[in-house]
Design an enzyme around this catalytic site. Structure first.
Site, PDB file in Angstrom:
ATOM      1  N   HIS A  81      56.614  62.706  43.360  1.00 55.44           N
ATOM      2  CA  HIS A  81      57.287  62.695  44.678  1.00 55.44           C
ATOM      3  C   HIS A  81      56.565  63.623  45.653  1.00 55.44           C
ATOM      4  CE1 HIS A  81      61.015  62.083  47.191  1.00 55.44           C
ATOM      5  NE2 HIS A  81      60.382  63.049  47.846  1.00 55.44           N
TER       6      HIS A  81
ATOM      7  N   HIS B  56      54.818  63.877  49.998  1.00 57.58           N
ATOM      8  CA  HIS B  56      54.690  63.312  51.357  1.00 57.58           C
ATOM      9  C   HIS B  56      53.293  63.631  51.872  1.00 57.58           C
ATOM     10  CE1 HIS B  56      59.009  62.368  51.970  1.00 57.58           C
ATOM     11  NE2 HIS B  56      59.123  63.246  51.004  1.00 57.58           N
TER      12      HIS B  56
ATOM     13  N   GLN C 107      62.041  57.407  57.197  1.00 55.89           N
ATOM     14  CA  GLN C 107      62.487  58.801  57.361  1.00 55.89           C
ATOM     15  C   GLN C 107      63.716  58.927  58.277  1.00 55.89           C
ATOM     16  OE1 GLN C 107      60.889  62.412  56.587  1.00 55.89           O
ATOM     17  NE2 GLN C 107      63.091  62.385  56.926  1.00 55.89           N
TER      18      GLN C 107
ATOM     19  N   HIS D 207      64.843  58.432  48.518  1.00 55.49           N
ATOM     20  CA  HIS D 207      65.474  59.723  48.776  1.00 55.49           C
ATOM     21  C   HIS D 207      66.970  59.438  48.748  1.00 55.49           C
ATOM     22  CE1 HIS D 207      61.513  60.794  50.170  1.00 55.49           C
ATOM     23  NE2 HIS D 207      61.891  62.034  50.413  1.00 55.49           N
TER      24      HIS D 207
ATOM     25  N   GLU E 287      70.267  63.644  49.372  1.00 58.62           N
ATOM     26  CA  GLU E 287      69.620  64.948  49.528  1.00 58.62           C
ATOM     27  C   GLU E 287      70.487  65.789  50.462  1.00 58.62           C
ATOM     28  OE1 GLU E 287      65.632  64.964  51.086  1.00 58.62           O
ATOM     29  OE2 GLU E 287      65.313  67.074  50.589  1.00 58.62           O
TER      30      GLU E 287
ATOM     31  N   ASP F 262      56.913  67.396  46.380  1.00 58.06           N
ATOM     32  CA  ASP F 262      57.615  66.978  47.594  1.00 58.06           C
ATOM     33  C   ASP F 262      56.853  67.371  48.859  1.00 58.06           C
ATOM     34  OD1 ASP F 262      59.516  65.794  49.184  1.00 58.06           O
ATOM     35  OD2 ASP F 262      61.091  67.257  48.804  1.00 58.06           O
TER      36      ASP F 262
HETATM   37 FE   FE2 Z   1      60.818  63.870  49.784  1.00 66.12          FE
END
Ligand code: FE2
Length: 427
Positions: A56, A58, A151, A209, A212, A308
């Site tokens: 995971h 970005h 996102q 996701h 979270e 992440d």
């Molecule tokens: Fe993430």
């Protein structure tokens, strides 16, 4: 044989093992291999592991820390706001350059497989374009998987529905989502349903996701498990973060975890980020926020740890060092038993490989000769020391090398140079 690593220790506890490599694949794994190698490396007492895996990440945002400004509060929401301010100014070239720099760091740390989410909410899809190009450029060195990540919300952001489809058409591998960021719980559930249907129709994997937040009533993982079963996606769906599970009522969790196991969901926790982004609305005590890692593992689910973020709007630190991730995960989850600590090593290696569906991963005849030799004797020592990666091999070729750390007090009667990892009495 092209290459033989002599006398290594394996993560499963075997010691004194020779690993023979031919044509980029592992040909033999056994003690005192009789064959000769064109090249041989003595790795006696060193841990030889399959490469680290980050399930995971970005990569479109990495190394953008401070652009256009620093996230001073450190919250998830300010991070999303900072990223939103930066997005209109991004270029394909800048994203690709930062991503390639991160790839260099990754290879040096023996991290040879990354699943990266890529934001599809910018209508230009330049992050998708950049990371598809990077995926092609780095494929000889490691495996990069891309997740189409809305996102700003699949249903909430204008054009996200169309953009996600366009990203998948362009070659992005996996369907992403962010149900807890949709406007309502109902929209969140609807987004999970729609995205799982897209994955089923296109025969793709899902990695969302999910939940979270510290809100214990954020229960989209329940819908994710149900949709996975309804659509026959078992074994192909990952719930990332799942931090609300940290705050859920135990009675509800006692029903939820078996449902997740039934759906064969995989889970990715992100210890560095969860411990810094969650609990932000708390005074004291402050919650840790990481999902229930040992309980999920005990129920038979595949649980990996992810990095992440690395120097981006959400996290000012990070270094592509997955042992740091395992170290934090071990602490946050209080996994200090001997088996539990080894499980934390699995969470940044074999479990991540399972999440990504990597083929040929492992140390057995026929597997890809992708290996890391560490300045440590076993997985727990590797985590304790965040051990140096002495050699990193991809398809049998050494692609990174770091000298062992050593030190000496130069006291009469003591050895001149002491291997950093050794403790008194260790041989
Ligand atoms: Fe993430």
């Amino acid at each position: 044989m092209d290459l033989i690593l002599r006398g290594g220790n394996l993560p499963d506890g075997r010691t004194g093992v020779d690993i023979g490599i031919t044509d980029g694949r592992i040909a033999a794994v056994e003690p005192k291999l009789a064959a000769k190698g064109r090249r041989e490396i003595d790795v006696t007492g060193r841990l030889v592991s399959p490469p680290f895996v980050d399930a995971h990440f970005h990569m479109d945002a990495t190394l953008s820390y401070g652009l256009p400004r620093i996230n001073q509060s450190g919250t998830l929401l300010e991070g999303i706001a900072v990223w939103g301010e930066l997005k209109p100014h991004l270029t394909v070239e800048e994203i690709a350059e930062r991503a390639l720099t991160y790839c260099d760091w990754a290879v040096a740390h023996g991290l040879l497989a990354i699943r990266s989410h890529v934001d599809i909410c910018d209508d230009r899809l330049i992050a998708v374009e950049a990371l598809l190009a990077v995926r092609e450029q780095v494929k000889e060195h490691f495996d990069l998987q891309l997740v189409a990540f809305p996102q700003d919300g699949y249903l909430r952001a204008p054009n996200a529905v169309d953009n996600l489809a366009r990203a998948l058409d362009m070659g992005v591998d996996i369907v992403g989502g962010i149900p807890h960021f949709e406007r309502t719980m109902a929209d969140g559930a609807a987004s999970v349903r729609a995205l799982c249907e897209i994955a089923a129709a296109r025969a793709l994997r899902v990695d969302m996701h999910c939940d979270e937040t510290d809100d214990p009533l954020s229960r989209h993982v329940e819908t994710l498990a149900a949709e996975t079963r309804r659509l026959g996606l078992q074994g192909r769906v990952t719930g990332s973060h799942l931090t609300s599970m940290h705050s859920m009522d135990n009675n509800y969790v006692s029903k939820l975890i078996p449902l997740m196991a039934e759906a064969e969901l995989s889970v990715v926790a992100n210890p560095l980020i969860n411990i810094t982004l969650q609990g932000r609305h708390d005074t004291y005590p402050k919650r840790r926020g990481m999902t229930r890692v040992p309980e999920l593992m005990a129920a038979g689910l595949t649980v990996a740890f992810g990095q992440d973020c690395c120097m981006d709007p959400w996290y000012p630190l990070g270094s592509a060092e997955m042992l740091e991730v395992a170290h934090m995960g071990l602490h946050v989850a209080m996994m200090t038993g001997s088996d539990a600590m080894r499980a934390c090593f699995d969470a940044v290696t074999v479990n991540g490989a399972k999440v990504m569906g990597l083929e040929g991963y492992g140390i057995a005849p026929g597997c890809n000769a992708d290996l890391v030799v560490l300045q440590a004797g076993n997985p727990v020592e590797a985590i304790r020391l965040r051990a140096t990666k002495l050699y990193v091999l991809r398809r049998g070729r050494i692609i990174a090398k770091t000298p062992p750390v050593s030190a000496s007090l130069d006291v009469p009667g003591r050895p001149k140079a002491v291997d950093f990892r050794r403790v008194p009495g260790d041989v």
